[in-house]
Write a protein that holds these residues in place. Structure first.
Motif, short mmCIF file in Angstrom:
data_model
loop_
_atom_site.label_atom_id
_atom_site.label_comp_id
_atom_site.label_asym_id
_atom_site.label_seq_id
_atom_site.Cartn_x
_atom_site.Cartn_y
_atom_site.Cartn_z
N MET A 1 -34.51 4.19 22.27
CA MET A 1 -33.86 5.46 22.55
C MET A 1 -34.83 6.59 22.26
O MET A 1 -35.49 6.60 21.24
CB MET A 1 -32.62 5.60 21.68
CG MET A 1 -31.93 6.94 21.89
SD MET A 1 -30.43 7.13 20.90
CE MET A 1 -31.13 7.77 19.39
N GLY A 2 -34.91 7.54 23.16
CA GLY A 2 -35.75 8.71 22.95
C GLY A 2 -34.93 9.97 23.10
O GLY A 2 -33.88 9.99 23.74
N ILE A 3 -35.39 11.03 22.49
CA ILE A 3 -34.72 12.32 22.60
C ILE A 3 -35.14 12.96 23.91
O ILE A 3 -36.33 13.13 24.16
CB ILE A 3 -35.09 13.23 21.41
CG1 ILE A 3 -34.62 12.61 20.11
CG2 ILE A 3 -34.49 14.62 21.59
CD1 ILE A 3 -35.09 13.33 18.88
N THR A 4 -34.17 13.32 24.75
CA THR A 4 -34.50 13.97 26.02
C THR A 4 -34.30 15.47 25.93
O THR A 4 -34.90 16.22 26.69
CB THR A 4 -33.64 13.42 27.17
OG1 THR A 4 -32.26 13.61 26.85
CG2 THR A 4 -33.92 11.94 27.39
N ALA A 5 -33.45 15.93 25.01
CA ALA A 5 -33.23 17.36 24.82
C ALA A 5 -32.66 17.58 23.42
O ALA A 5 -31.91 16.75 22.91
CB ALA A 5 -32.30 17.91 25.87
N ILE A 6 -33.01 18.71 22.81
CA ILE A 6 -32.48 19.04 21.49
C ILE A 6 -32.47 20.55 21.36
O ILE A 6 -33.31 21.24 21.94
CB ILE A 6 -33.33 18.36 20.38
CG1 ILE A 6 -32.60 18.44 19.04
CG2 ILE A 6 -34.71 18.95 20.29
CD1 ILE A 6 -33.15 17.48 18.01
#
Length: 71
Positions: free
Chosen positions: A1-6
């Motif tokens: 899992m990766g962060i796509t937006a924060i």
């Protein structure tokens, strides 16, 4: 899992410089181009993230309050 937006704007890329493990919480020092950022997180999170000295990380800083003191 990766962060796509924060939504956290204060992000500092760096590498783990030191880990001071405790039984419940641990101190993580992250060397960034701007200096060292220190975080206190659970030791369980250290293990789950497989953090080690040299790991590439992003320190995310979200403050709900910033206080100013007059000197």
């Amino acid at each position: 899992m990766g962060i796509t937006a924060i939504n956290i704007r204060n992000q500092f890329r760096g590498h783990v410089k030191e880990i001071i493990r405790g039984s419940v919480v641990s101190e993580i020092d992250v060397q960034t181009p701007f200096g060292i950022v220190t975080s206190v997180i659970t030791t369980r999170s250290v293990d789950e993230l497989d953090l080690q000295v040299g790991s590439e990380v992003v320190a995310l800083v979200k403050a709900t309050e910033v206080s100013i003191a007059r000197l």
